[in-house]
Every structure is written in structure tokens, then in C-alpha cells.
Design a protein around this motif. Structure first.
Motif, PDB file in Angstrom:
ATOM      1  N   ASP A 183      27.763   0.922 -15.171  1.00 16.08           N
ATOM      2  CA  ASP A 183      27.956   1.981 -14.333  1.00 16.08           C
ATOM      3  C   ASP A 183      26.472   2.728 -14.285  1.00 16.08           C
ATOM      4  OD1 ASP A 183      30.612   1.906 -13.007  1.00 16.08           O
ATOM      5  OD2 ASP A 183      31.236   2.295 -15.128  1.00 16.08           O
ATOM      6  N   THR A 184      26.358   3.201 -15.522  1.00 14.48           N
ATOM      7  CA  THR A 184      24.941   3.834 -16.006  1.00 14.48           C
ATOM      8  C   THR A 184      24.190   2.920 -16.730  1.00 14.48           C
ATOM      9  OG1 THR A 184      26.019   5.980 -15.715  1.00 14.48           O
ATOM     10  CG2 THR A 184      23.685   5.957 -16.661  1.00 14.48           C
ATOM     11  N   VAL A 185      22.630   2.920 -16.723  1.00 11.63           N
ATOM     12  CA  VAL A 185      21.801   2.167 -17.700  1.00 11.63           C
ATOM     13  C   VAL A 185      20.932   3.112 -18.247  1.00 11.63           C
ATOM     14  CG1 VAL A 185      20.436   0.108 -17.876  1.00 11.63           C
ATOM     15  CG2 VAL A 185      22.226  -0.041 -16.086  1.00 11.63           C
ATOM     16  N   ILE A 241      13.707  12.014 -11.309  1.00 10.21           N
ATOM     17  CA  ILE A 241      13.118  11.683 -10.183  1.00 10.21           C
ATOM     18  C   ILE A 241      13.980  11.856  -8.684  1.00 10.21           C
ATOM     19  CG2 ILE A 241      12.140   9.811  -8.629  1.00 10.21           C
ATOM     20  CD1 ILE A 241      10.301  10.759 -11.141  1.00 10.21           C
ATOM     21  N   THR A 242      15.443  11.596  -9.086  1.00 12.87           N
ATOM     22  CA  THR A 242      16.353  11.630  -8.034  1.00 12.87           C
ATOM     23  C   THR A 242      17.408  12.464  -8.862  1.00 12.87           C
ATOM     24  OG1 THR A 242      17.665   9.785  -8.123  1.00 12.87           O
ATOM     25  CG2 THR A 242      15.556  10.008  -6.493  1.00 12.87           C
ATOM     26  N   ALA A 243      18.552  12.696  -8.122  1.00 14.56           N
ATOM     27  CA  ALA A 243      19.964  13.264  -8.722  1.00 14.56           C
ATOM     28  C   ALA A 243      20.309  12.336  -9.805  1.00 14.56           C
ATOM     29  CB  ALA A 243      20.941  13.829  -7.661  1.00 14.56           C
ATOM     30  N   GLU A 244      20.178  11.087  -9.564  1.00 13.91           N
ATOM     31  CA  GLU A 244      20.722  10.089 -10.677  1.00 13.91           C
ATOM     32  C   GLU A 244      19.923   9.012 -11.377  1.00 13.91           C
ATOM     33  OE1 GLU A 244      22.202   6.882  -7.140  1.00 13.91           O
ATOM     34  OE2 GLU A 244      23.489   7.955  -8.130  1.00 13.91           O
ATOM     35  N   HIS A 245      18.683   9.607 -11.134  1.00 15.51           N
ATOM     36  CA  HIS A 245      17.628   8.936 -11.521  1.00 15.51           C
ATOM     37  C   HIS A 245      16.561   9.729 -12.500  1.00 15.51           C
ATOM     38  CE1 HIS A 245      15.624   4.564 -11.092  1.00 15.51           C
ATOM     39  NE2 HIS A 245      15.048   5.153 -12.109  1.00 15.51           N
ATOM     40  N   LYS A 276      16.668   6.180 -17.134  1.00 16.57           N
ATOM     41  CA  LYS A 276      18.034   6.383 -17.245  1.00 16.57           C
ATOM     42  C   LYS A 276      18.359   6.393 -15.701  1.00 16.57           C
ATOM     43  CE  LYS A 276      20.345   9.837 -19.078  1.00 16.57           C
ATOM     44  NZ  LYS A 276      21.044  10.446 -17.882  1.00 16.57           N
ATOM     45  N   ALA A 277      19.312   5.818 -15.323  1.00 16.52           N
ATOM     46  CA  ALA A 277      19.924   5.706 -13.802  1.00 16.52           C
ATOM     47  C   ALA A 277      21.296   5.135 -13.806  1.00 16.52           C
ATOM     48  CB  ALA A 277      18.670   5.378 -12.764  1.00 16.52           C
ATOM     49  N   SER A 278      21.742   5.586 -12.582  1.00 17.35           N
ATOM     50  CA  SER A 278      22.928   4.690 -12.250  1.00 17.35           C
ATOM     51  C   SER A 278      22.419   3.108 -12.019  1.00 17.35           C
ATOM     52  CB  SER A 278      23.725   5.183 -10.901  1.00 17.35           C
ATOM     53  OG  SER A 278      22.777   4.964  -9.824  1.00 17.35           O
TER      54      SER A 278
END
Length: 330
Positions: free
Chosen positions: A230-232, A318-322, A243-245
Motif C-alpha cells: 500500500d505504501t513504499v 512533493i504531493t499529498a501522498e509522495h 516514500k509514497a503510496s
């Protein structure tokens, strides 16, 4: 991945975790030298998700797993599991809490006691943490064998009588015995054939759906974690550099090291092998006893500038999930 709504709840949080090993030489050790195995790692693992940590050998991912399991004492930091700081617990309280945290090890042979039969290997954590009758113990062991796809006729066999995939199933059954909240899988398929790897990964995914398990999954490369995560988090020389989805990371890599890991995955289509966006990982890991200043990847990075050589980049969104630790994200 189909998990329950509790996935939004943080089960594990690591704050500022460090582990420096003293590698000083000589009788008097006038100059202390430390190997920076884990250096200021922060992460959150949510209930019901698979949080994968990838990186080359020696990057510190297995050391991080052992610290979370309290098999290695950290130099500094906090490990908040189920709202409790594990590093503040007494030995007795930590022993009780370990029932909620289990581990599946990399080598499915050396992690099993060669002098114990399959039944006793799976029963060992139950005998340690649970007060069960002989009948209850037998029922639970055979239930676990059935869950991981082992015939109950195998109960009296020794580890050397099983294949690598079967031995890893034994390890998974042992980890499941106490109904843990968190299972750390330390490269659980790296020692197995490719076809067996798929079987074990599918088994882990099915068990997660069935029991709402939370995984920390450790692997060398991104190809293995693509379908289970799910997350890496990508780790390099003791630090998390990206780190990101899963979807965000595999659609775009901002750190050159992550791009290099993706590029190193074999591509069956020959027309896609020389894509211009590929990044070649050259050279070897620097000495972790004397890590380079600034960005630790700059010695192997073709995009490095003077700023990279002098200033350490912070892990930023960089983004909300990255998020990425790079001065000049790709």
C-alpha cells in the motif's frame, strides 16, 4: 487492497530512530568509529496496510526491522506501537507486548529449529504466551497448518524434510499463532524460486484480507513489492529517501536512486529497455562508517551539484501522498 476501515488508524510510529554500531579498532579505541546503520528514520504504519521498505543490501532495512521488534537496542529514537512507546516498557511488559508483533524471517531453514518437529515449532509461541490445554493446543496448531496450506500428516516431520516454500509456510503459521496485530516480513521470498515466491505472496495477501493483518514488508527490489504494498519507502544508507503510496511511486519516481531501482528491474519488451528516463545505478555504496557529506547518494548520482555535496536534503512532500529527500527531484 480490501481491508477494514481501521486502516486510517496509525498502529506503529517510528520517530527519529537511529542505530550506530561501534566498530572501533584496537585495544584502547582512542578514536571511536561508528557504522551508521539507521540514521534518523521516521515512518507511520497504519492498521491493515502493507508498508514496504526496499533498498540495496546494507542500506539498513533489516536492522530497522530488528529494532522495531526490539531484537536490537536503538541508539536513539522512539517506537510507538499501539499507542505505547516500546522502549519505555519493562522486560516483562515488553515480553507480553511481543505477542502482538511477530516476524517472518528471510531464510526459511535457519529460522526454524532443526531439532523440533513441525507441530512443536508452531506450538512454541502458544506454549510461551497462552495457557492452553493439550486438546486446545492441538486444535490451534492443526488450524494454523490448514490456514497456510500444510497437511496435518506433516506434523511430526522435521524442517529438513520440507521444501523452501513449505518451510516458509511453517514460519508464517508460527507468526500467526498468537493473532498478532503486526507482522514484519524480512525478505520472506528472496530465498525462494520465482514460482514459489508468487505462492507465498498470494498467501500473505489472502491472510491479510482474512485477518486484517498489518505488514511491514522488506525487500531488495521494487518488483517484489509492486503487488503487495500500500505504501513504499525507499531506503539508502540508513535513511529513507523517498516514500509514497504504491500507485504514486510506480507512476513517478522523484529520487534518482528510486528511478535506478525501477530501471534495474528486467523488462521483457526489448523496445522498452533503452527508454531515456532510465537511470543507471553505478558504483558501490559508500563506507557507512564514514558516510559522504550532504546527500549520501551524490557519489553515485549523475545529477549531483555542489549543493548536493554539502547540504543534506530533508524529506519533503512533493504531493499529498509522495515525499522525497532530494534537492532537485526528477
Amino acid at each position: 487492497m480490501n481491508v477494514m476501515n481501521s486502516k486510517n488508524d496509525v498502529l506503529l510510529e517510528v520517530r527519529g530512530l537511529k542505530k550506530y554500531f561501534d566498530v572501533s579498532e584496537g585495544w584502547f579505541k582512542k578514536e571511536h568509529k561508528y557504522l551508521h546503520a539507521v540514521d534518523n528514520v521516521n515512518l507511520k504504519v497504519r492498521q491493515g496496510e502493507t508498508f514496504s521498505i526496499v533498498g540495496e543490501s546494507g542500506c539498513g532495512k533489516s536492522t530497522l526491522a530488528n529494532i522495531i521488534m526490539n531484537l536490537i537496542e536503538p541508539t536513539e529514537g522512539q517506537i510507538i506501537f499501539d499507542s505505547i512507546d516500546l522502549l519505555t516498557l519493562s522486560k516483562d511488559d515488553l515480553r507480553k507486548k511481543r505477542a502482538d508483533m511477530q516476524m517472518v524471517f528471510q531464510n526459511p531453514f535457519s529460522s526454524l529449529n532443526p531439532r523440533m518437529r513441525l507441530f512443536d515449532i508452531i506450538a512454541e509461541p502458544l506454549r510461551t504466551h497462552r495457557n492452553l490445554t493439550k486438546a486446545e493446543l492441538s486444535d490451534r496448531v492443526f488450524e494454523l497448518m490448514n490456514i497456510v496450506g500444510l497437511d496435518r500428516a506433516y506434523a511430526r516431520r522435521y524442517p529438513h524434510e520440507f521444501s523452501g516454500g513449505q518451510r516458509q509456510r511453517i514460519g508464517i503459521a508460527r507468526a500467526l499463532a498468537l493473532n498478532p496485530k503486526l507482522i514484519i516480513c524480512d525478505e520472506p521470498v528472496s530465498a525462494l524460486d520465482v514460482s514459489i515466491q508468487a505462492q507465498i505472496l498470494n498467501l500473505l495477501m489472502n491472510l491479510q484480507k482474512q485477518y486484517n493483518l498489518t505488514y511491514i514488508f522488506i525487500a531488495h527490489g521494487l518488483a517484489v513489492v509492486k503487488h503487495i504494498s500500500d505504501t513504499v519507502a525507499v531506503m539508502y544508507m540508513g535513511k529513507i529517501v523517498e516514500k509514497a503510496s504504491k500507485n504514486s511511486l510506480f507512476s513517478h519516481q522523484y529520487h534518482p536512486y528510486t528511478k535506478g531501482l525501477i530501471s534495474s528491474v528486467p523488462i521483457s519488451n526489448p523496445r522498452m529497455r533503452n527508454k531515456p528516463q532510465c537511470v543507471q545505478l553505478e558504483g558501490e555504496l559508500p563506507n557507512p562508517v564514514n558516510p559522504p557529506p550532504g546527500c549520501r547518494f551524490h557519489t553515485r548520482c549523475s545529477f549531483a551539484t555542489d549543493k548536493c555535496k554539502s547540504e543534506e536534503p530533508a524529506l519533503r512532500n512533493i504531493t499529498a501522498e509522495h515525499c522525497v529527500a532530494c534537492h532537485f527531484p526528477i
